[in-house]
Design a protein around this motif. Structure first.
Motif, PDB file in Angstrom:
ATOM      1  N   ILE A 196       0.850  -1.206   0.000  1.00 16.86           N
ATOM      2  CA  ILE A 196       0.000   0.000   0.000  1.00 16.86           C
ATOM      3  C   ILE A 196       0.884   1.253   0.000  1.00 16.86           C
ATOM      4  O   ILE A 196       0.682   2.181  -0.793  1.00 16.86           O
ATOM      5  CB  ILE A 196      -0.911   0.003   1.256  1.00 16.86           C
ATOM      6  N   LYS A 197       1.907   1.218   0.878  1.00 21.91           N
ATOM      7  CA  LYS A 197       2.825   2.360   0.986  1.00 21.91           C
ATOM      8  C   LYS A 197       3.510   2.607  -0.361  1.00 21.91           C
ATOM      9  O   LYS A 197       3.584   3.743  -0.839  1.00 21.91           O
ATOM     10  CB  LYS A 197       3.866   2.020   2.069  1.00 21.91           C
ATOM     11  N   ASN A 198       3.959   1.513  -0.962  1.00 21.47           N
ATOM     12  CA  ASN A 198       4.655   1.591  -2.241  1.00 21.47           C
ATOM     13  C   ASN A 198       3.739   2.183  -3.313  1.00 21.47           C
ATOM     14  O   ASN A 198       4.119   3.106  -4.041  1.00 21.47           O
ATOM     15  CB  ASN A 198       5.111   0.176  -2.633  1.00 21.47           C
ATOM     16  N   ASN A 199       2.498   1.676  -3.361  1.00 20.23           N
ATOM     17  CA  ASN A 199       1.566   2.149  -4.385  1.00 20.23           C
ATOM     18  C   ASN A 199       1.219   3.617  -4.207  1.00 20.23           C
ATOM     19  O   ASN A 199       1.144   4.363  -5.179  1.00 20.23           O
ATOM     20  CB  ASN A 199       0.290   1.303  -4.366  1.00 20.23           C
ATOM     21  N   ILE A 200       0.990   4.038  -2.945  1.00 20.26           N
ATOM     22  CA  ILE A 200       0.643   5.445  -2.695  1.00 20.26           C
ATOM     23  C   ILE A 200       1.792   6.356  -3.135  1.00 20.26           C
ATOM     24  O   ILE A 200       1.591   7.359  -3.826  1.00 20.26           O
ATOM     25  CB  ILE A 200       0.294   5.673  -1.203  1.00 20.26           C
ATOM     26  N   LEU A 201       3.014   5.964  -2.757  1.00 20.17           N
ATOM     27  CA  LEU A 201       4.180   6.781  -3.123  1.00 20.17           C
ATOM     28  C   LEU A 201       4.348   6.852  -4.640  1.00 20.17           C
ATOM     29  O   LEU A 201       4.537   7.932  -5.209  1.00 20.17           O
ATOM     30  CB  LEU A 201       5.442   6.203  -2.472  1.00 20.17           C
ATOM     31  N   ARG A 202       4.205   5.681  -5.283  1.00 20.65           N
ATOM     32  CA  ARG A 202       4.379   5.641  -6.738  1.00 20.65           C
ATOM     33  C   ARG A 202       3.299   6.461  -7.448  1.00 20.65           C
ATOM     34  O   ARG A 202       3.559   7.097  -8.472  1.00 20.65           O
ATOM     35  CB  ARG A 202       4.355   4.201  -7.269  1.00 20.65           C
ATOM     36  N   MET A 203       2.108   6.446  -6.886  1.00 23.67           N
ATOM     37  CA  MET A 203       1.022   7.216  -7.523  1.00 23.67           C
ATOM     38  C   MET A 203       1.271   8.706  -7.382  1.00 23.67           C
ATOM     39  O   MET A 203       1.012   9.478  -8.293  1.00 23.67           O
ATOM     40  CB  MET A 203      -0.331   6.831  -6.910  1.00 23.67           C
ATOM     41  N   PHE A 204       1.797   9.098  -6.233  1.00 24.77           N
ATOM     42  CA  PHE A 204       2.149  10.513  -6.059  1.00 24.77           C
ATOM     43  C   PHE A 204       3.255  10.897  -7.039  1.00 24.77           C
ATOM     44  O   PHE A 204       3.204  11.954  -7.688  1.00 24.77           O
ATOM     45  CB  PHE A 204       2.573  10.779  -4.601  1.00 24.77           C
ATOM     46  N   GLN A 205       4.274  10.004  -7.171  1.00 23.49           N
ATOM     47  CA  GLN A 205       5.376  10.272  -8.107  1.00 23.49           C
ATOM     48  C   GLN A 205       4.843  10.414  -9.529  1.00 23.49           C
ATOM     49  O   GLN A 205       5.221  11.332 -10.255  1.00 23.49           O
ATOM     50  CB  GLN A 205       6.386   9.118  -8.060  1.00 23.49           C
ATOM     51  N   GLU A 206       3.949   9.493  -9.888  1.00 26.67           N
ATOM     52  CA  GLU A 206       3.379   9.501 -11.241  1.00 26.67           C
ATOM     53  C   GLU A 206       2.627  10.808 -11.485  1.00 26.67           C
ATOM     54  O   GLU A 206       2.773  11.439 -12.534  1.00 26.67           O
ATOM     55  CB  GLU A 206       2.424   8.305 -11.375  1.00 26.67           C
ATOM     56  N   PHE A 207       1.803  11.208 -10.481  1.00 26.93           N
ATOM     57  CA  PHE A 207       1.024  12.436 -10.619  1.00 26.93           C
ATOM     58  C   PHE A 207       1.963  13.639 -10.772  1.00 26.93           C
ATOM     59  O   PHE A 207       1.770  14.493 -11.652  1.00 26.93           O
ATOM     60  CB  PHE A 207       0.121  12.622  -9.386  1.00 26.93           C
ATOM     61  N   ALA A 208       3.001  13.670  -9.915  1.00 22.80           N
ATOM     62  CA  ALA A 208       3.928  14.804  -9.945  1.00 22.80           C
ATOM     63  C   ALA A 208       4.654  14.867 -11.285  1.00 22.80           C
ATOM     64  O   ALA A 208       4.802  15.948 -11.877  1.00 22.80           O
ATOM     65  CB  ALA A 208       4.909  14.683  -8.789  1.00 22.80           C
ATOM     66  N   GLN A 209       5.092  13.686 -11.749  1.00 22.89           N
ATOM     67  CA  GLN A 209       5.804  13.643 -13.042  1.00 22.89           C
ATOM     68  C   GLN A 209       4.920  14.150 -14.171  1.00 22.89           C
ATOM     69  O   GLN A 209       5.347  14.959 -15.002  1.00 22.89           O
ATOM     70  CB  GLN A 209       6.211  12.198 -13.340  1.00 22.89           C
ATOM     71  N   ASN A 210       3.671  13.691 -14.202  1.00 26.04           N
ATOM     72  CA  ASN A 210       2.726  14.137 -15.235  1.00 26.04           C
ATOM     73  C   ASN A 210       2.494  15.634 -15.152  1.00 26.04           C
ATOM     74  O   ASN A 210       2.431  16.333 -16.160  1.00 26.04           O
ATOM     75  CB  ASN A 210       1.390  13.403 -15.096  1.00 26.04           C
ATOM     76  N   SER A 211       2.347  16.125 -13.902  1.00 19.87           N
ATOM     77  CA  SER A 211       2.100  17.557 -13.709  1.00 19.87           C
ATOM     78  C   SER A 211       3.267  18.382 -14.232  1.00 19.87           C
ATOM     79  O   SER A 211       3.077  19.388 -14.915  1.00 19.87           O
ATOM     80  CB  SER A 211       1.904  17.864 -12.221  1.00 19.87           C
ATOM     81  N   ILE A 212       4.495  17.927 -13.899  1.00 16.78           N
ATOM     82  CA  ILE A 212       5.686  18.681 -14.314  1.00 16.78           C
ATOM     83  C   ILE A 212       5.850  18.624 -15.830  1.00 16.78           C
ATOM     84  O   ILE A 212       6.085  19.632 -16.486  1.00 16.78           O
ATOM     85  CB  ILE A 212       6.948  18.139 -13.593  1.00 16.78           C
ATOM     86  N   LYS A 213       5.682  17.389 -16.370  1.00 15.65           N
ATOM     87  CA  LYS A 213       5.931  17.188 -17.808  1.00 15.65           C
ATOM     88  C   LYS A 213       4.889  17.859 -18.692  1.00 15.65           C
ATOM     89  O   LYS A 213       5.197  18.519 -19.652  1.00 15.65           O
ATOM     90  CB  LYS A 213       5.931  15.682 -18.110  1.00 15.65           C
ATOM     91  N   HIS A 214       3.608  17.686 -18.324  1.00 15.46           N
ATOM     92  CA  HIS A 214       2.547  18.084 -19.255  1.00 15.46           C
ATOM     93  C   HIS A 214       1.762  19.333 -18.853  1.00 15.46           C
ATOM     94  O   HIS A 214       1.211  20.002 -19.706  1.00 15.46           O
ATOM     95  CB  HIS A 214       1.552  16.928 -19.451  1.00 15.46           C
ATOM     96  N   SER A 215       1.661  19.593 -17.537  1.00 15.62           N
ATOM     97  CA  SER A 215       0.708  20.658 -17.170  1.00 15.62           C
ATOM     98  C   SER A 215       1.364  22.015 -16.967  1.00 15.62           C
ATOM     99  O   SER A 215       0.674  23.010 -16.781  1.00 15.62           O
ATOM    100  CB  SER A 215      -0.047  20.253 -15.898  1.00 15.62           C
ATOM    101  N   HIS A 216       2.704  22.051 -16.976  1.00 14.16           N
ATOM    102  CA  HIS A 216       3.458  23.292 -16.755  1.00 14.16           C
ATOM    103  C   HIS A 216       2.992  24.000 -15.486  1.00 14.16           C
ATOM    104  O   HIS A 216       2.761  25.209 -15.491  1.00 14.16           O
ATOM    105  CB  HIS A 216       3.331  24.243 -17.965  1.00 14.16           C
ATOM    106  N   CYS A 217       2.832  23.232 -14.430  1.00 11.24           N
ATOM    107  CA  CYS A 217       2.296  23.831 -13.195  1.00 11.24           C
ATOM    108  C   CYS A 217       3.386  24.554 -12.410  1.00 11.24           C
ATOM    109  O   CYS A 217       4.576  24.332 -12.620  1.00 11.24           O
ATOM    110  CB  CYS A 217       1.661  22.749 -12.331  1.00 11.24           C
TER     111      CYS A 217
END
Lengths: 218, 259
Positions: free
Chosen positions: B168-189
Motif C-alpha cells: 500500500i505504501k509503495n503504491n501510494i508513493l508511486r502514484m504521487f510520483q506519477e502524478f507529480a511527473q505528469n504535472s511537471i511534464k505536461h501541465s506546466h504547473c
C-alpha cells in the motif's frame, strides 16, 4: 424492597447511561431515549402524586389505571414504534410501525371511550394487547430483515438488536401480568410470576444500556 | 378466570417459548450459514489478492530486468565500447601529449561507467521504502521535486499510522510520483499540493496542481493514467481524476482497509 422500586432505580441508571452517551448516538430517535426514560422514571416513581393530581376526581386505583392506560403506555408504544420506524425507514416496510401505532391508538380511543364514559376505570387491556402484539410484529419483522441481510454478520454491534430483543422478551413475558392482573393475583404462583416479570424488565433495561455502551451502529 | 382460562394462558405461554426458542435456533443457523459464506468469500478474495501481489512482483521483476538490460546495453555498453575504441587508438598515437589526452579521456569514461553502475545498483536496493514512514517518503519525494523541477510542493500529512503495509505504501508513493511527473511534464504547473489523511481504516490521498489541465474524456497518450488506474485497482482503492482545461488537475484516491 418492592419490585417497582428496583425497576425505577434501573430505569434511572439506564437514563444516566443514555444521557452520558447521547453524543455518540447518531440515530435521531435513539438519542432521545434519555428523555423517554426520565419521563418513564418520573411517571413510575411518582405515579400516586401525578395520577391523583391529573385525575383528582377519581379514586386512587382508578386514577392509576387511567394514568397508565392513557399516558404512560401510549408514550412507550409511540416511542418504541418510532424507533423501529427510523430503523425500517430506508425500506418500504417503514409503514409497519406506523400502521401498528395507528391501529393501537384507534383501539385505545375506542376502548377508552367505551369504558370511561360508563365510569369503568379499569386498565385498558384490549388496547394494551393490540399495542403489544403490533409492536411484537414490528420487532419480529425487524429481526427477520436483520437475519436475511449481511448485517447479521456483526449483529452484536447493532444497537437496535439489543433494544429489539429487550422489548420482545419483556413484552411477551409481561403481557399476561398487565392484562390479567386482577385475576392472576388470586393464584399462589403470582408472587413468583411477578418476580419473573420484574427480572425481565431489569433485563430489558440492561439490554438498553448494552446498546448504548457497546453498540457501534444505529 | 377459572382453571380452563389459566390452562389457556399456560398453553399460549408454552407456545410462545417454543416459538422464541425456534427463533433463536433459526437466527443462529442463519448466522452460521452467512458466516461460512462470508469466510469462504474472504478466503477467495485473499487468494486473489495474494495472486495479484505475486503477479505484481513478477511484473516488477520483469520491468526491473528490462530497465537493467536497457541501461547496460544503451548506456554502459556504449561507453565501454567507446573506451575500448579509445584504448585501441593509443598505440597509434605518436606523441606523449596525445597519448596522455587519450588515457585521460578513457579514465573519465571509466569513472562515468563506475558512477552509472553505482546509481544502477542503488536504484535496485531502495532501503528507504521499507524503513521510512509514508509521510517521510512523500516529504522526501517532494523535496526532490522542488530541487529538480523548480516547482512548489505543499505537503500536508494527517495520519498517525506507522504500520502501513508495504504494498500500500509503495503504491501510494508511486502514484504521487506519477502524478507529480505528469504535472511537471505536461501541465506546466507552478505548484503541486499533496494531502494525506486517515481515519479508522480509510486513507485518503488528494493531489492537485495548478497547471493547464486536460480533458479527461479525450484519449490520452502514454501509460501514466493507466499506471495510476492499475495501482488503484491493485489496492482495491477508488481513484478519481478531475481536470478541466486551464483549471488544473485533482486526483483523489480513497483506500479502504488500507492497513
Amino acid at each position: 424492597m418492592a419490585f417497582w422500586k428496583i425497576i425505577s432505580a434501573v430505569v434511572f441508571v439506564t437514563f444516566l447511561v443514555y444521557l452520558f452517551n447521547r453524543s455518540k448516538l447518531n440515530d435521531s430517535v435513539l438519542k432521545w431515549m434519555w428523555l423517554y426514560l426520565i419521563l418513564l422514571f418520573i411517571g413510575d416513581f411518582y405515579v400516586p402524586q401525578i395520577s391523583s393530581f391529573l385525575f383528582r376526581s377519581l379514586k386512587y386505583t382508578d386514577a392509576n389505571n387511567v394514568f397508565y392506560s392513557t399516558l404512560l403506555v401510549p408514550l412507550g408504544m409511540a416511542y418504541y414504534n418510532s424507533l423501529f420506524y427510523q430503523k425500517l425507514k430506508p425500506s418500504s416496510a417503514k409503514y409497519i410501525p406506523l400502521i401498528a401505532l395507528a391501529f393501537y391508538f384507534i383501539v385505545l380511543i375506542v376502548e377508552a371511550s367505551a369504558k370511561y364514559c360508563n365510569g369503568d376505570f379499569l386498565f385498558l387491556r384490549y388496547s394494551y394487547i393490540t399495542g403489544c402484539l403490533s409492536l411484537l410484529i414490528t420487532i419480529f419483522y425487524y429481526l427477520y430483515k436483520l437475519m436475511m441481510s449481511d448485517r447479521i454478520l456483526d449483529f452484536y454491534n447493532e444497537r437496535m438488536f439489543y433494544i429489539a430483543i429487550g422489548i420482545f422478551i419483556f413484552y411477551i413475558v409481561g403481557l399476561p401480568k398487565f392484562v390479567f392482573l386482577s385475576e392472576l393475583r388470586n393464584y399462589s404462583f403470582y408472587r413468583f410470576y411477578e418476580f419473573f416479570v420484574a427480572l425481565f424488565n431489569v433485563l430489558m433495561y440492561g439490554l438498553f444500556s448494552i446498546a448504548a455502551i457497546w453498540g457501534k451502529r444505529d | 378466570m377459572g382453571q380452563a382460562g389459566l390452562g389457556y394462558i399456560l398453553a399460549i405461554f408454552s407456545l410462545i417459548v417454543v416459538i422464541l426458542m425456534l427463533g433463536v435456533i433459526i437466527f443462529m443457523l442463519q448466522y452460521r450459514k452467512r458466516k461460512i459464506l462470508y469466510d469462504s468469500e474472504m478466503e477467495r478474495v485473499n487468494e486473489a489478492h495474494k495472486l495479484d501481489l505475486l503477479n505484481t512482483q513478477v511484473d516488477v521483476q520483469a520491468s526491473t530486468m528490462t530497465t537493467i538490460g536497457k541501461e547496460l546495453h544503451d548506456n554502459l555498453g556504449q561507453k565501454v565500447t567507446l573506451a575500448s575504441i579509445y584504448l585501441q587508438q593509443i598505440p597509434l598515437k605518436k606523441n606523449q601529449e596525445s597519448i596522455s589526452e587519450e588515457i585521460g579521456s578513457v579514465n573519465n569514461m571509466l569513472n562515468d561507467i563506475l558512477s552509472e553502475l553505482r546509481r544502477l545498483s542503488k536504484s535496485l536496493v531502495d532501503q528507504n521504502l521499507s524503513f521510512l514512514s509514508l509521510s517521510d517518503l512523500v516529504k522526501k519525494e517532494a523535496d526532490h521535486i522542488r530541487k529538480a523541477a523548480n516547482v512548489a510542493v505543499e505537503v500536508s500529512f494527517e495520519c498517525e499510522k506507522k504500520d502501513i503495509a508495504f504494498p500500500i505504501k509503495n503504491n501510494i508513493l508511486r502514484m504521487f510520483q506519477e502524478f507529480a511527473q505528469n504535472s511537471i511534464k505536461h501541465s506546466h504547473c507552478k505548484k503541486i499540493t499533496v494531502r494525506f489523511d486517515c481515519e479508522d481504516n480509510i486513507g485518503k490521498l488528494v493531489c492537485s496542481d495548478d497547471g493547464i489541465g486536460f480533458d479527461p474524456k479525450a484519449e490520452v497518450k502514454g501509460i501514466g493514467l493507466t499506471n495510476l488506474n492499475r495501482r488503484a485497482l491493485e489496492m482495491g482503492a477508488q481513484l478519481t481524476i478531475d481536470s478541466e482545461k486551464g483549471k488544473g488537475t485533482l486526483m483523489t484516491l480513497i483506500i479502504e482497509n488500507f492497513n
